[in-house]
Design an enzyme around this catalytic site. Structure first.
Site, PDB file in Angstrom:
ATOM      1  N   SER B   5     -19.126  21.360  15.459  1.00  0.00           N
ATOM      2  CA  SER B   5     -18.974  20.025  16.000  1.00  0.00           C
ATOM      3  C   SER B   5     -18.653  19.043  14.882  1.00  0.00           C
ATOM      4  O   SER B   5     -19.079  19.222  13.742  1.00  0.00           O
ATOM      5  CB  SER B   5     -20.291  19.614  16.674  1.00  0.00           C
ATOM      6  OG  SER B   5     -20.294  18.238  16.954  1.00  0.00           O
ATOM      7  N   TYR B  28     -15.573  15.156  18.372  1.00  0.00           N
ATOM      8  CA  TYR B  28     -15.908  13.980  19.187  1.00  0.00           C
ATOM      9  C   TYR B  28     -15.006  12.884  18.646  1.00  0.00           C
ATOM     10  O   TYR B  28     -15.205  12.415  17.530  1.00  0.00           O
ATOM     11  CB  TYR B  28     -17.385  13.603  19.031  1.00  0.00           C
ATOM     12  CG  TYR B  28     -18.320  14.533  19.782  1.00  0.00           C
ATOM     13  CD1 TYR B  28     -18.344  14.528  21.173  1.00  0.00           C
ATOM     14  CD2 TYR B  28     -19.171  15.404  19.109  1.00  0.00           C
ATOM     15  CE1 TYR B  28     -19.197  15.389  21.873  1.00  0.00           C
ATOM     16  CE2 TYR B  28     -20.016  16.266  19.804  1.00  0.00           C
ATOM     17  CZ  TYR B  28     -20.022  16.250  21.184  1.00  0.00           C
ATOM     18  OH  TYR B  28     -20.852  17.093  21.863  1.00  0.00           O
ATOM     19  N   THR B  54     -13.401  17.233  22.832  1.00  0.00           N
ATOM     20  CA  THR B  54     -14.371  17.014  23.911  1.00  0.00           C
ATOM     21  C   THR B  54     -14.069  15.683  24.591  1.00  0.00           C
ATOM     22  O   THR B  54     -14.042  14.641  23.941  1.00  0.00           O
ATOM     23  CB  THR B  54     -15.798  17.010  23.352  1.00  0.00           C
ATOM     24  OG1 THR B  54     -16.074  18.315  22.846  1.00  0.00           O
ATOM     25  CG2 THR B  54     -16.813  16.667  24.438  1.00  0.00           C
ATOM     26  N   HIS B 142     -21.237  19.756  30.088  1.00  0.00           N
ATOM     27  CA  HIS B 142     -21.992  19.301  28.905  1.00  0.00           C
ATOM     28  C   HIS B 142     -23.469  19.702  29.012  1.00  0.00           C
ATOM     29  O   HIS B 142     -24.377  18.894  28.770  1.00  0.00           O
ATOM     30  CB  HIS B 142     -21.860  17.787  28.732  1.00  0.00           C
ATOM     31  CG  HIS B 142     -21.673  17.389  27.288  1.00  0.00           C
ATOM     32  ND1 HIS B 142     -20.451  17.021  26.762  1.00  0.00           N
ATOM     33  CD2 HIS B 142     -22.544  17.323  26.243  1.00  0.00           C
ATOM     34  CE1 HIS B 142     -20.582  16.742  25.477  1.00  0.00           C
ATOM     35  NE2 HIS B 142     -21.835  16.914  25.126  1.00  0.00           N
TER      36      HIS B 142
END
Lengths: 247, 247, 247, 247
Positions: B5, B28, B54, B142
């Protein structure tokens, strides 16, 4: 009618000699074909009249309840150990993991007996089994204890009946505890319902008499339901008695 | 395969160097495009082989359980902090709230890597993503913790598979805890299942070994289910194994 | 309207003389046709205006709760004992187990009264009953206590209404406890709803006054629901008020 | 937007003067037409901009919980008592039980304001309301406390939206507690969602500030859900976000 498993405490010969009733031999297919031939020939020789090939038990499932409880099977006898000279007895516990239609055909070739395939849950598989010469289809999810979230056998039954039911013997097991359950399975198109645990419960509680009592009760309940529902005979137990879930 | 991430405790470079296994970079999307470019270029340079964008996490959801428990995230490292001169480091936490298809295309333009869109729950959105050049669609709600009452990802899967599944990579996550869950997702048409929490549980209980153990168990269970269900390989895990709910 | 059972503590003559209200006679068909004729003739002579033939109670069901509790029916009177000379009184408890349409036709032939068939749950059976001259169809699962897992009568109602509802009187019983339940049964196409247990509860709690109170409350609730739902009269209670279960 | 009830503790004039915000007047139709005219004229004069005619509350429902708890409404003020000379004040509590479309039309004739019909649960009724000139349809089951087993308003919404939603204002109430609930109602086709109890809870806990806080939270949650779901504005909240229940 008794269906003897190839994985049993007593040998199939001992089981066969215990009762003059009709009996089938159910085989967990061994990896060694010579041992498979031996089992099938012995079954034929002992008077079993059909071979049931279980196709949904070719490996151990993870039975976590048993693991948690620390239970292991009691070993009461030699079972169907290898007798053929030249077959390594130590390999007799190995199951064939890549079962195919030739293995099923082999059962008929060796014995000349009708072959029933056990552990079918889809119409596609049932159709293939019939094409390959199976005399019957046994719809089962192995008592619900092999794979989590499997469909109930009775839910899988209708499409299978529709696909092959007219000409093929359909057996179903799983959850049959009452005469009503038998009625329902027949109404959904099964020809025969098989029972497992109730018989064991009966045996645990009352031995041979307990087992007889379980069958007697199932029969009495089935007759009562037929009388109350208005089905004069087994043939009259049709899909008309099934109410679909709808407002 | 690990998906790192952009919001992590370690930098993506530290993560990349920890393992030679395949890895993707999940972004993100930051509000500042220069910072976005920096992250994407660093990912490419560190050996990540795909970019996951995302799209269902562009703001904080109200995670009331966390609020009630008074938990805050531990801050163990600097993560992927801004390195580009001229980009205000204080803005690095700001997410882009008006994501559009140009933002997605930008990922491919900067990196030349395949782009996968994550957080899709409808066929319409999947179709649009494919039109915009996405190489894959990641079906996810999610972890069920963003919006109450969202459909389970696995329920949203079938129409998406039907719409774009033939030519597009389909990933699904959410609730995968057992090999059976993997089997089911594949049977419903996913190409890949992603897991999150089980890996963290494994890590909490046994560190690296715990994580390996989680994967080993998932794999063993999947193999067991395939064997019991009669699927010889991954390709054989088809929709035939799904039983619709009907009497 | 009262429906007197052939299996009652008081004789049908005593029951008939207790009230000037309309009454029907419900017959559990005896095995002995002479006794059946006697019952039917006495019903006609006592002023009953219709014959209800129960077809789903031709044997005892296994009522396990009663067995467990060790309850037996109190015996308060001689009931409808045999009066015809030559009929063996000891056989009066035997029910006819092979009921057929001639037995139903016999009721009309002996009495000239309209015949209603009780215990129907399928459209096919309802159609046959109408063909055989029945004036009405009573949809019932015998209070849910005869066969396990029977469909609720109210669920079985719609296809029966569709098949024969236009020209045939449709009665339904089972689970009617509130005015809303009456409203719902009428909305689903019944002409009449029958109640059993609530009347017994009222009697147990308050005797005749308790029974009146049960009926008064059912009526008041039905009127309230009609007023709130916007149904000006019984005819206005249509299928429009039924919401199918769907997202 | 506030909707004032004709059955209130304060008069509609006091309520109107308390806020400059938009307001509608909701009328429980009185049996006396002169009193109805008075209420409507006073609403118009006080600045209410629409008339809401409640059609599912023309009699008292049996609210058994209230009866059991022994609660009675506090009487804090004179409310909207009769002012028209010649109308007997004692009859002001009587509701018109045979409401018809003329009564609805009367509201528009007297006030010239748009009329909204409240308490609709079927498409048929909604179509009729639109034919009779209603500007809006308020889908409601009266908070679920009038008739047992009524459909949830949100379940009744889709067919009504399909029937009249394109040109008619659709309001829905019942169970709106979170921004997600608003989102869902809008996705199912409502134009507006109404809330009742949350506002009262806010008032009980924090007075005017509590009420503001309830609205602020609903708005913030709705915005969060829109952001996470990818709906850029209210118009973008469409049926695409609804997942039907299916395997």
């Amino acid at each position: 009618m008794f269906v003897a498993s190839s994985v049993s405490h007593l040998s199939m010969e001992e089981i066969a000699s215990a009762s003059s009733g009709p009996k089938w031999f159910q085989i967990y297919y061994p990896a060694n074909r010579d041992y498979a031939r031996e089992l099938l020939q012995r079954a034929k020789a002992s008077g079993y009249t059909a071979i049931v090939v279980t196709v949904d038990g070719t490996t151990f499932s993870n039975r976590e309840r048993i693991t948690r409880l620390g239970i292991s099977s009691p070993n009461l006898g030699a079972g169907n150990g290898v007798r053929t000279p030249g077959v390594d007895a130590r390999t007799s516990g190995e199951l064939k993991v890549d079962l195919n239609w030739d293995d099923v055909a082999f059962c008929e070739k060796v014995t000349g007996l009708p072959v029933i395939i056990k552990g079918i849950l889809t119409a596609a598989m049932a159709v293939e089994a019939v094409k390959c010469g199976c005399a019957g289809v046994w719809v089962s999810n192995h008592g619900g204890r092999a794979i989590d979230n499997t469909a109930a056998a009775v839910s899988a039954l209708p499409p299978i009946v529709q696909a092959v039911g007219e000409k093929t013997l359909i057996i179903v097991d799983g959850g049959v505890r009452r005469g009503q359950d038998v009625f329902r399975a027949l109404a959904l198109g099964a020809d025969v319902t098989a029972v497992g645990r109730p018989v064991l419960y009966g045996m645990a509680l009352g031995g041979a008499q307990g087992v007889q009592s379980v069958y007697a009760r199932l029969k009495a309940e089935l007759q009562m339901v037929m009388q109350l529902a208005g089905a004069a005979n087994i043939e009259a137990i049709t899909r008309d008695f099934i109410q679909e879930l709808k407002a």
